[in-house]
Write an enzyme that holds these catalytic residues in place. Structure first.
Site, PDB file in Angstrom:
ATOM      1  N   TYR A 107      -2.576 -12.584 -13.132  1.00 20.86           N
ATOM      2  CA  TYR A 107      -2.374 -11.832 -11.888  1.00 20.86           C
ATOM      3  C   TYR A 107      -3.693 -11.350 -11.282  1.00 20.86           C
ATOM      4  O   TYR A 107      -3.695 -10.632 -10.297  1.00 20.86           O
ATOM      5  CB  TYR A 107      -1.465 -10.631 -12.183  1.00 20.86           C
ATOM      6  CG  TYR A 107      -0.815  -9.987 -10.989  1.00 20.86           C
ATOM      7  CD1 TYR A 107       0.298 -10.567 -10.388  1.00 20.86           C
ATOM      8  CD2 TYR A 107      -1.274  -8.775 -10.480  1.00 20.86           C
ATOM      9  CE1 TYR A 107       0.928  -9.966  -9.304  1.00 20.86           C
ATOM     10  CE2 TYR A 107      -0.658  -8.166  -9.391  1.00 20.86           C
ATOM     11  CZ  TYR A 107       0.440  -8.766  -8.816  1.00 20.86           C
ATOM     12  OH  TYR A 107       1.061  -8.157  -7.751  1.00 20.86           O
TER      13      TYR A 107
ATOM     14  N   LYS B  26      -5.100  -6.433  -4.181  1.00 17.12           N
ATOM     15  CA  LYS B  26      -4.315  -5.230  -3.909  1.00 17.12           C
ATOM     16  C   LYS B  26      -5.159  -3.966  -4.067  1.00 17.12           C
ATOM     17  O   LYS B  26      -4.990  -2.990  -3.321  1.00 17.12           O
ATOM     18  CB  LYS B  26      -3.093  -5.184  -4.823  1.00 17.12           C
ATOM     19  CG  LYS B  26      -2.062  -6.263  -4.541  1.00 17.12           C
ATOM     20  CD  LYS B  26      -1.515  -6.182  -3.129  1.00 17.12           C
ATOM     21  CE  LYS B  26      -0.359  -7.123  -2.903  1.00 17.12           C
ATOM     22  NZ  LYS B  26       0.156  -7.062  -1.512  1.00 17.12           N
TER      23      LYS B  26
END
Length: 254
Positions: free
Chosen positions: A156, A163
């Site tokens: 991820y 993010k």
């Protein structure tokens, strides 16, 4: 679902608004009276389906196809909103992409693809939209983040880093835009079962484990996030800005 039309007359743009969390946000804003411009990159059939659902429920919706990783296409959709509606009150930066690889295996093109879509697009959206937002009674900007901005998950890395950058950019934008009566907030959602995570390894096992770890005993739904987004877009939320607001059933406290 709320039937209160507290966003009546507001103009909203939701990027990636045709499916998953984006669709839930689009529906929540439309239910409350906003005219929602749904941006989608491809899959027009899903966009048309989202539009049909909103209109059947009595809401107003228009579709804007664009790849928001490209500055010129962002300019095009903002120009269309300006021409058709003259203003923009609500901007929801929801569109996201990712490359599920270890960081050690990411290519430069992988990196730019993720960052252009997930981070740089917010800067371009704000820059292009500001001229039609800043003279409104109030403006609302919302970005969507995840726990991967501060916790490590396998494969991820590219998304999580993007993010984290998105959250920091939102903090600075909140400070810069407050004098214009525009709030900027981030919704940091828990794991939502959408198409966006369908390629995660061992998905069913992961979801079962996350459900068990969540104090509320269930996963976050797209509608949970949509409801929070709608509240943050209301006049009542005018003093909430520069915040990362978590909606995850309490899993982050364990």
């Amino acid at each position: 679902m709320s039937t209160e039309k507290n966003l009546q007359g507001k103009i909203a743009l939701v990027t990636g608004g045709s499916r998953g969390i984006g669709r839930a946000i689009s529906q929540a804003l439309a239910e409350r009276g906003a005219l929602v411009y749904i941006n989608f990159r491809k899959r027009e059939s899903e966009a048309q389906e989202a539009k049909k659902l909103i209109e059947e429920a009595g809401g107003s919706c228009r579709l804007l196809q664009a790849d928001i990783s490209k500055e010129e296409e962002i300019q095009s959709i903002i120009d269309q909103i300006k021409e058709e509606s003259g203003a923009l009150d609500i901007l929801v930066s929801n569109a996201v992409t990712g490359v599920l690889k270890p960081i050690s295996e990411l290519s430069v093109s992988d990196w730019h693809f993720v960052m252009n879509t997930n981070v740089l697009s917010l800067m371009h959206l704000v820059q292009k939209a500001l001229p039609i937002m800043e003279n409104q009674p109030y403006g609302r900007i919302i970005s969507l983040s995840s726990h991967g901005s501060w916790k490590a998950y396998p494969m991820y890395g590219s998304i999580g880093i993007s993010k984290a950058a998105l959250e920091t950019m939102s903090m600075y934008l909140a400070d810069e835009l407050a004098p214009k009566n525009i709030t900027v907030n981030v919704i940091r959602g828990g794991t939502v079962k959408t198409d966006a995570i369908k390629n995660f390894p061992n998905l069913d096992k992961m979801l079962a484990q996350l459900t068990k770890q969540t104090p509320m005993g269930k996963l976050t739904s797209a509608e949970d996030i949509g409801s929070l987004a709608a509240y943050l877009c209301s006049a009542e939320a005018g003093m909430i800005t520069g915040q990362n607001i978590t909606v995850d059933g309490g899993i982050s406290i364990r």
